[in-house]
Design a protein around this motif. Structure first.
Motif, PDB file in Angstrom:
ATOM      1  N   TYR A   1      -8.521  -5.880  14.146  1.00 28.69           N
ATOM      2  CA  TYR A   1      -7.388  -6.189  15.020  1.00 28.69           C
ATOM      3  C   TYR A   1      -7.399  -5.223  16.206  1.00 28.69           C
ATOM      4  O   TYR A   1      -7.400  -4.003  16.029  1.00 28.69           O
ATOM      5  N   THR A   2      -7.385  -5.770  17.401  1.00 29.87           N
ATOM      6  CA  THR A   2      -7.425  -4.931  18.600  1.00 29.87           C
ATOM      7  C   THR A   2      -6.040  -4.510  19.061  1.00 29.87           C
ATOM      8  O   THR A   2      -5.910  -3.625  19.903  1.00 29.87           O
ATOM      9  N   TYR A   3      -5.002  -5.140  18.510  1.00 30.59           N
ATOM     10  CA  TYR A   3      -3.647  -4.865  19.000  1.00 30.59           C
ATOM     11  C   TYR A   3      -2.910  -3.827  18.156  1.00 30.59           C
ATOM     12  O   TYR A   3      -1.738  -3.562  18.396  1.00 30.59           O
ATOM     13  N   THR A   4      -3.569  -3.245  17.184  1.00 30.78           N
ATOM     14  CA  THR A   4      -2.890  -2.278  16.323  1.00 30.78           C
ATOM     15  C   THR A   4      -3.514  -0.894  16.465  1.00 30.78           C
ATOM     16  O   THR A   4      -4.731  -0.759  16.640  1.00 30.78           O
ATOM     17  N   LYS A   5      -2.680   0.132  16.407  1.00 28.35           N
ATOM     18  CA  LYS A   5      -3.145   1.512  16.502  1.00 28.35           C
ATOM     19  C   LYS A   5      -3.580   2.068  15.157  1.00 28.35           C
ATOM     20  O   LYS A   5      -4.123   3.178  15.084  1.00 28.35           O
ATOM     21  N   THR A   6      -3.346   1.323  14.085  1.00 26.43           N
ATOM     22  CA  THR A   6      -3.658   1.823  12.736  1.00 26.43           C
ATOM     23  C   THR A   6      -4.995   1.302  12.215  1.00 26.43           C
ATOM     24  O   THR A   6      -5.334   1.523  11.056  1.00 26.43           O
ATOM     25  N   GLY A   7      -5.741   0.602  13.067  1.00 25.08           N
ATOM     26  CA  GLY A   7      -7.062   0.135  12.650  1.00 25.08           C
ATOM     27  C   GLY A   7      -7.019  -1.000  11.659  1.00 25.08           C
ATOM     28  O   GLY A   7      -7.883  -1.091  10.773  1.00 25.08           O
TER      29      GLY A   7
ATOM     30  N   GLU B   1      -8.925 -14.347   1.918  1.00 23.77           N
ATOM     31  CA  GLU B   1      -8.757 -13.380   2.998  1.00 23.77           C
ATOM     32  C   GLU B   1      -7.844 -12.249   2.562  1.00 23.77           C
ATOM     33  O   GLU B   1      -6.866 -12.464   1.837  1.00 23.77           O
ATOM     34  N   VAL B   2      -8.161 -11.056   3.023  1.00 21.88           N
ATOM     35  CA  VAL B   2      -7.285  -9.903   2.810  1.00 21.88           C
ATOM     36  C   VAL B   2      -6.910  -9.323   4.173  1.00 21.88           C
ATOM     37  O   VAL B   2      -7.773  -9.128   5.028  1.00 21.88           O
ATOM     38  N   THR B   3      -5.635  -9.123   4.355  1.00 21.88           N
ATOM     39  CA  THR B   3      -5.136  -8.518   5.586  1.00 21.88           C
ATOM     40  C   THR B   3      -4.781  -7.062   5.306  1.00 21.88           C
ATOM     41  O   THR B   3      -3.956  -6.782   4.437  1.00 21.88           O
ATOM     42  N   VAL B   4      -5.433  -6.145   6.011  1.00 25.60           N
ATOM     43  CA  VAL B   4      -5.182  -4.712   5.869  1.00 25.60           C
ATOM     44  C   VAL B   4      -4.574  -4.214   7.162  1.00 25.60           C
ATOM     45  O   VAL B   4      -5.183  -4.336   8.232  1.00 25.60           O
ATOM     46  N   ASN B   5      -3.381  -3.661   7.093  1.00 27.97           N
ATOM     47  CA  ASN B   5      -2.680  -3.220   8.303  1.00 27.97           C
ATOM     48  C   ASN B   5      -3.025  -1.798   8.718  1.00 27.97           C
ATOM     49  O   ASN B   5      -2.853  -1.436   9.882  1.00 27.97           O
ATOM     50  N   ASN B   6      -3.498  -0.986   7.769  1.00 33.10           N
ATOM     51  CA  ASN B   6      -3.832   0.410   8.079  1.00 33.10           C
ATOM     52  C   ASN B   6      -5.154   0.747   7.397  1.00 33.10           C
ATOM     53  O   ASN B   6      -5.252   0.716   6.166  1.00 33.10           O
ATOM     54  N   LYS B   7      -6.171   1.059   8.192  1.00 33.26           N
ATOM     55  CA  LYS B   7      -7.494   1.315   7.635  1.00 33.26           C
ATOM     56  C   LYS B   7      -7.520   2.547   6.726  1.00 33.26           C
ATOM     57  O   LYS B   7      -8.393   2.683   5.875  1.00 33.26           O
ATOM     58  N   ASP B   8      -6.551   3.443   6.893  1.00 33.27           N
ATOM     59  CA  ASP B   8      -6.498   4.641   6.050  1.00 33.27           C
ATOM     60  C   ASP B   8      -5.882   4.367   4.686  1.00 33.27           C
ATOM     61  O   ASP B   8      -5.930   5.217   3.805  1.00 33.27           O
ATOM     62  N   LEU B   9      -5.298   3.182   4.515  1.00 30.13           N
ATOM     63  CA  LEU B   9      -4.668   2.812   3.248  1.00 30.13           C
ATOM     64  C   LEU B   9      -5.287   1.519   2.716  1.00 30.13           C
ATOM     65  O   LEU B   9      -4.597   0.631   2.240  1.00 30.13           O
TER      66      LEU B   9
ATOM     67  N   SER C   1       0.829  -1.201   0.000  1.00 32.98           N
ATOM     68  CA  SER C   1       0.000   0.000   0.000  1.00 32.98           C
ATOM     69  C   SER C   1       0.863   1.250   0.000  1.00 32.98           C
ATOM     70  O   SER C   1       0.558   2.242  -0.650  1.00 32.98           O
ATOM     71  N   ASP C   2       1.918   1.224   0.772  1.00 34.81           N
ATOM     72  CA  ASP C   2       2.937   2.262   0.732  1.00 34.81           C
ATOM     73  C   ASP C   2       4.230   1.622   1.237  1.00 34.81           C
ATOM     74  O   ASP C   2       4.277   0.421   1.492  1.00 34.81           O
ATOM     75  N   ARG C   3       5.275   2.392   1.367  1.00 32.46           N
ATOM     76  CA  ARG C   3       6.571   1.805   1.709  1.00 32.46           C
ATOM     77  C   ARG C   3       6.613   1.200   3.104  1.00 32.46           C
ATOM     78  O   ARG C   3       7.508   0.412   3.420  1.00 32.46           O
ATOM     79  N   PHE C   4       5.636   1.547   3.968  1.00 31.99           N
ATOM     80  CA  PHE C   4       5.659   1.053   5.336  1.00 31.99           C
ATOM     81  C   PHE C   4       4.588  -0.010   5.597  1.00 31.99           C
ATOM     82  O   PHE C   4       4.583  -0.605   6.665  1.00 31.99           O
ATOM     83  N   ASN C   5       3.681  -0.242   4.663  1.00 33.57           N
ATOM     84  CA  ASN C   5       2.583  -1.170   4.889  1.00 33.57           C
ATOM     85  C   ASN C   5       2.541  -2.234   3.803  1.00 33.57           C
ATOM     86  O   ASN C   5       2.444  -1.914   2.609  1.00 33.57           O
TER      87      ASN C   5
END
Length: 449
Positions: A422-428, A361-369, A336-340
């Motif tokens: 995911y409840t353990y991530t701050k990026t939603g 399944e799709v894993t999304v690490n940042n809800k904004d991206l 999604s970007d260089r960090f995600n």
């Protein structure tokens, strides 16, 4: 062995970069990493493979010289070929088993229109001053293009760099064709024919060496992979020997048997032989599938290729504990970007006869991206529904836009769409899952408990 202006310009700028780096000093972390890399490079196994490659390439050169194809004037081309194709392919030999059609593609690319145009373009260069100016500009454009491809917001910059690189390529080709038209008699010489044929012939011969190395690495990985599955050394050697006798140079079959041994851990010779026979039978069944009805589920070989066009092919559908059979495709990574780094996975579950459940399944690490991974998930999910059911009554786009859970029965099949935050991530971050069951009342092992 005369360098042309382009090669002189490249060496000139490379010398400047190295000189600048050494004068300014190298970051301690970079220096440590570089030192570790050099040390690993001198590992006895790596050195054996490299020196074996050098010996094999030297033998090929001698044979070409005896045949009147190679002369001392081809030394520069040979050295460049050795430092590029030969070295890189040797270092990547461990990946060949995972690359479908590797050797076919390499041979196909030896003599074609692109190879001929590239050879003609490299035969003619601009003046030394022009090459010294052009080289850093083109290098910068390539860097910009690579970096901008990873950032959607830099799409315009990526287009501009692509256009400029294409224009430069056309300029090189136009210059080469112009020079060729005015000096065709000089170009159409035996020496140039040797220059063209030398790397192609060396590649053909060297692929034999790479093939042998890839087989050696497969068996090396097999032996290491069995360390925990078969702890007794004598039985492990017996297992490797029997596997080699049964599967020979079939990378895929060897890896499948290693998976089988890792799951069931044979404890005696009879169990080793039984595991090899099981994998052999699996391969036979894939080549000669048993017809099944829609009421039974999906034919495993067919279901494994539902998403082949999306780079999600299940290569190994195998037995796990109990009577369950399971297979998954290589993870499709999405940057999604260089960090995600998000990802999409495709999994099949069922029996040896039929697949009972398909899961995407799709894993999304940042809800904004989420835009890119979600759009790919919708595209791939729609295709999976079409292949597995024959029609698509679900609007995945609308369901995802409204963040709705879906659980419907269509014909024989049951389709579910869900999301788990995911409840353990701050990026939603979250996991979105599409499940297609062959029957509405199917309960898989992952549903139990």
């Amino acid at each position: 062995m005369i360098l042309n202006n382009r090669e002189i310009a490249i060496l000139f700028w490379l010398a400047i970069v190295l000189l600048y780096a050494f004068r300014k000093g190298i970051n301690k972390d970079i220096a440590k990493s570089f030192t570790a890399l050099i040390k690993s490079f001198f590992h006895i196994k790596i050195q054996t493979i490299i020196w074996g490659g050098i010996a094999w390439a030297s033998l090929c050169v001698v044979l070409l010289e005896e045949a009147g194809i190679w002369t001392l004037s081809n030394l520069k081309t040979t050295l460049v070929w050795g430092c590029t194709f030969a070295f890189i392919s040797t270092m990547n030999a461990h990946k060949i088993a995972e690359t479908k059609g590797y050797f076919r593609e390499e041979l196909r690319g030896l003599i074609n229109a692109t190879a001929i145009i590239t050879f003609i373009t490299e035969a003619y260069s601009f003046s030394i001053l022009a090459e010294i100016i052009i080289t850093p500009i083109l290098t910068l454009l390539v860097i910009i293009q690579v970096l901008s491809e990873r950032e959607p917001r830099y799409a315009t910059l990526q287009k501009i760099s692509t256009f400029m690189l294409a224009f430069a390529g056309l300029a090189y080709i136009a210059n080469a064709l112009y020079m060729l038209a005015n000096n065709f008699s000089d170009f159409a010489s035996l020496d140039n024919l040797r220059e063209f044929l030398t790397p192609s012939l060396l590649t053909c011969f060297y692929l034999l060496y790479i093939y042998v190395i890839s087989i050696y690495m497969t068996y090396e990985n097999l032996s290491v992979g069995l360390t925990y599955a078969i702890t007794e050394p004598g039985l492990r050697r017996f297992a490797v020997f029997k596997a080699a006798w049964a599967f020979k140079t079939n990378h895929k079959a060897l890896n499948r048997w290693r998976t089988n041994a890792g799951i069931f851990r044979p404890q005696c010779k009879n169990e080793v032989i039984a595991s090899i026979k099981e994998v052999t039978y699996q391969i036979y069944r894939e080549k000669n599938p048993i017809p099944i009805t829609p009421e039974q589920g999906w034919q495993p070989t067919k279901a494994a290729s539902f998403l082949t066009e999306k780079n999600l092919t299940v290569e190994d559908y195998h037995r796990t504990h109990g009577d369950e059979w399971w297979g998954d495709a290589h993870i499709l990574k999405i940057e999604s970007d260089r960090f995600n780094l998000d990802s999409i996975t495709y999994v099949m579950r069922g029996t040896d006869i039929a697949v009972k459940r398909l899961k995407l399944e799709v894993t999304v690490n940042n809800k904004d991206l989420h835009a890119l991974p979600e759009s790919l998930f919708i595209e791939i999910g729609t295709e999976l529904i079409l292949h597995s059911i024959g029609h698509c009554e679900i609007d995945l786009q609308q369901a995802i836009d409204t963040d709705s859970h879906v659980d419907i029965i269509t014909g024989l099949r049951r389709v579910r769409l869900s999301r788990e935050n995911y409840t353990y991530t701050k990026t939603g971050g979250y996991l979105r899952t599409l499940i297609i069951d062959y029957q509405p009342n199917y309960i898989g092992p992952e549903d139990e408990g």
